[in-house]
Design an enzyme around this catalytic site. Structure first.
Site, short mmCIF file in Angstrom:
data_model
loop_
_atom_site.label_atom_id
_atom_site.label_comp_id
_atom_site.label_asym_id
_atom_site.label_seq_id
_atom_site.Cartn_x
_atom_site.Cartn_y
_atom_site.Cartn_z
N SER A 144 -8.63 -52.88 19.92
CA SER A 144 -8.84 -53.44 18.59
C SER A 144 -9.10 -54.94 18.67
O SER A 144 -8.56 -55.63 19.52
CB SER A 144 -7.62 -53.20 17.70
OG SER A 144 -7.84 -53.72 16.40
N LYS A 198 -3.88 -46.03 18.00
CA LYS A 198 -5.04 -46.77 17.49
C LYS A 198 -5.50 -46.18 16.17
O LYS A 198 -5.90 -46.91 15.25
CB LYS A 198 -6.18 -46.71 18.52
CG LYS A 198 -7.50 -47.34 18.06
CD LYS A 198 -7.34 -48.81 17.67
CE LYS A 198 -8.66 -49.56 17.60
NZ LYS A 198 -9.65 -49.03 16.68
N HIS A 201 -3.14 -47.39 13.60
CA HIS A 201 -3.47 -48.80 13.39
C HIS A 201 -4.63 -48.92 12.40
O HIS A 201 -4.58 -49.72 11.45
CB HIS A 201 -3.84 -49.44 14.73
CG HIS A 201 -4.57 -50.75 14.63
ND1 HIS A 201 -5.91 -50.84 14.29
CD2 HIS A 201 -4.16 -52.03 14.81
CE1 HIS A 201 -6.29 -52.09 14.26
NE2 HIS A 201 -5.25 -52.84 14.58
N ASN A 202 -5.67 -48.13 12.61
CA ASN A 202 -6.83 -48.21 11.71
C ASN A 202 -6.49 -47.73 10.31
O ASN A 202 -7.00 -48.27 9.32
CB ASN A 202 -7.99 -47.39 12.28
CG ASN A 202 -8.67 -48.07 13.45
OD1 ASN A 202 -8.10 -48.96 14.08
ND2 ASN A 202 -9.89 -47.67 13.74
N GLU A 205 -4.76 -50.48 8.69
CA GLU A 205 -5.80 -51.45 8.36
C GLU A 205 -6.46 -51.11 7.02
O GLU A 205 -6.69 -51.98 6.18
CB GLU A 205 -6.83 -51.46 9.48
CG GLU A 205 -7.99 -52.41 9.32
CD GLU A 205 -8.98 -52.24 10.46
OE1 GLU A 205 -10.18 -52.01 10.18
OE2 GLU A 205 -8.58 -52.33 11.64
#
Length: 504
Positions: A144, A198, A201-202, A205
């Site tokens: 990222s 990940k 995480h996105n 986000e």
């Protein structure tokens, strides 16, 4: 001695076993990550399916560096020290499998294939098992930070074959961003856990971006502020508990002017795109039965934005409340909004870590939650001061069930609660949609409720479908036993056979 050999063979002999790590895929991310690793003292061997890109890269961006080129998969593998470490930065999906198949004939037991693309975690679970069965190791690593992060230090989230970590640890941790004196990279866990983290995480986000957009909407349509004024508010917030990359760039975006002096943001079509990782997170939450409501609402908000033409038609025929000027204390309201944004972020991250915990339990992963929060503190899109507090919470209690049980976050949410409620109430009165703010508060109120109306839902399910229910402790009698699946003949016309076993 090399005079009779072709240039290709001479290069192969000269550079054999000299590369620390190989990288396949010379798009922007690949090139920048190579240059980053080169700066950290590692010798990188670069390969691309279109080999002219290798020539161009060596003659331009990589000129004067230690970067070596390879013009075939065989040459790439020949130039690497063992155990070979090869990063794939190619399009997720079939391309990853195709390159792995091309690499396998030239690999030896213990060699490591690293997928640094945005792969879906089930693919990484599969690839780990397949490669380990052949004696190789696989790492699926979240990367990222975009182009700038790749060049100057990304957040790296590796997971997969645990035996691979000692071999790649130094390269990964030196290449990663550094925050608070620590690398934004740590071993995540087994099989597909790196890409799973990940993905979450996105999803987080998505939630952060939607919350910020709602705050902007409230300040713009609610208080009637100009973009310059709103930018100044975000800049002030960026000096406190909301200090983060996204708040910082939001202020910059709001201040950016077109040639005519108008803020560029006011000229952007309000239809948001998405690449699917937020959707993957929402689907994973549904599959796990975990209430990750804020990320789900952030995804749906983008879907709603996409039906622009329909919204335009609806705006002409569906009336909302009559807009009245704000008559309260404007600064107090702005302070309330800051607290509402902070509290909602706490809920979003609480939900994200709940999801990771549930999936880890289901798949047998040993996730490093403090390490995950720590590696998000720099180099990535959601980097913020806030993540240091999450890191501290999980270092204090690695088995922490919920961030809301941590003293720091429990106090922060309770402090923010009055302003949080006032902001949402005022937005409702204005008719300004706040799906992320509202669902965060709804989750908070549901999570702190000892009793929720699911008893009625279970009664309804048993009434029309004989799906059974269970009895509250302390409410047992001869007919209703605690822990038993119970079906009631509600109408006197039904039978005593239940449709299914109660699922807790």
């Amino acid at each position: 001695m090399f005079s009779t050999l072709p240039v290709y063979a001479v290069a192969l002999i000269m550079f054999r076993d000299s590369g620390d790590i190989g990288l396949i895929g010379l798009a922007v991310m690949g090139q920048n990550l190579i240059l980053n690793m080169n700066d950290k003292g590692f010798t990188v061997v670069a390969y691309n399916r279109t080999t002219s890109k290798v020539d161009n890269f060596l003659a331009n961006e990589a000129k004067g560096t230690k970067v070596q080129g390879a013009w075939s998969i065989q040459e790439l593998c020949a130039k690497l020290k063992t155990p070979r470490k090869i990063i794939l930065l190619v399009k997720a999906g079939q391309a990853v499998d195709d390159f792995i198949a091309q690499l396998e004939p030239y690999l030896e037991p213990g060699d490591i294939v690293i997928d640094g693309g945005n792969s879906h975690y089930p693919d990484s679970i599969r690839r780990t098992k397949e490669l380990e069965s052949k004696g190789f190791l696989f790492v699926g690593s979240g990367v990222s930070g975009g182009e700038e992060g790749a060049r100057n230090g990304p957040s790296l989230m590796p997971g997969g074959s645990t035996a691979a970590w000692p071999a790649i640890k130094e390269i990964f941790q030196k290449t990663a961003a550094q925050a608070y004196g620590e690398p934004c990279c740590d071993w995540v866990g087994e099989t597909g856990s790196g890409h799973y983290v990940k993905m979450v995480h996105n999803g987080i986000e998505y939630g952060d971006m939607q919350l910020i957009a709602e705050a902007y909407d409230i300040l713009k349509r609610g208080l009637g502020l100009h973009e310059d004024e709103i930018a100044d508010i975000f800049l002030k917030w960026n000096k406190g508990v909301l200090d983060s990359f996204l708040i910082d760039i939001t202020a910059n975006i709001l201040k950016f002017k077109d040639d005519d002096g108008e803020p560029v943001v006011t000229k952007i079509l309000d239809k948001a795109g998405q690449k699917g990782t937020g959707k993957w997170t929402a689907i994973a939450a549904l599959d796990a039965g975990t209430p990750v409501t804020l990320i789900g609402e952030a995804v749906f908000a983008r879907c709603l934005s996409a039906i622009k033409e329909e919204r335009v038609r609806a705006s002409k025929v569906i009336a909302g409340p009559q807009k009245e000027p704000f008559r309260g204390d404007k600064q107090l309201f702005i302070d309330d909004l800051e607290q509402a944004l902070y509290a909602s972020k706490i809920i979003s991250y609480t939900q994200g870590f709940m999801l990771m915990r549930e999936t880890a339990k289901e798949l047998g992963w040993n996730l490093n939650y403090a390490g995950i929060a720590s590696m998000w503190r720099g180099g990535c899109i959601i980097k913020s001061v806030f993540l240091s507090d999450i890191t501290a919470a999980y270092r204090k209690d690695p088995k922490l069930e919920s961030l809301l049980f941590d003293d720091f976050f429990n106090k922060a949410v309770h402090t923010a609660q009055p302003g949080w409620r006032r902001v949402i109430a005022q937005a409702v009165l204005w008719g300004i949609p706040t799906p992320a703010f509202s669902t965060a508060l709804a989750f908070f109120d549901g999570y702190r409720s000892e009793i929720v109306p699911a008893n009625l839902l279970q009664g309804q399910r048993d009434y029309f479908g004989a799906h059974t229910f269970r009895v509250l402790p302390g409410k047992e009698n001869d007919k209703f036993k605690t822990g038993q699946d119970i079906h009631v003949n509600w109408t006197g016309r039904g039978g005593n056979v239940s449709a299914s076993t109660y699922i807790a």
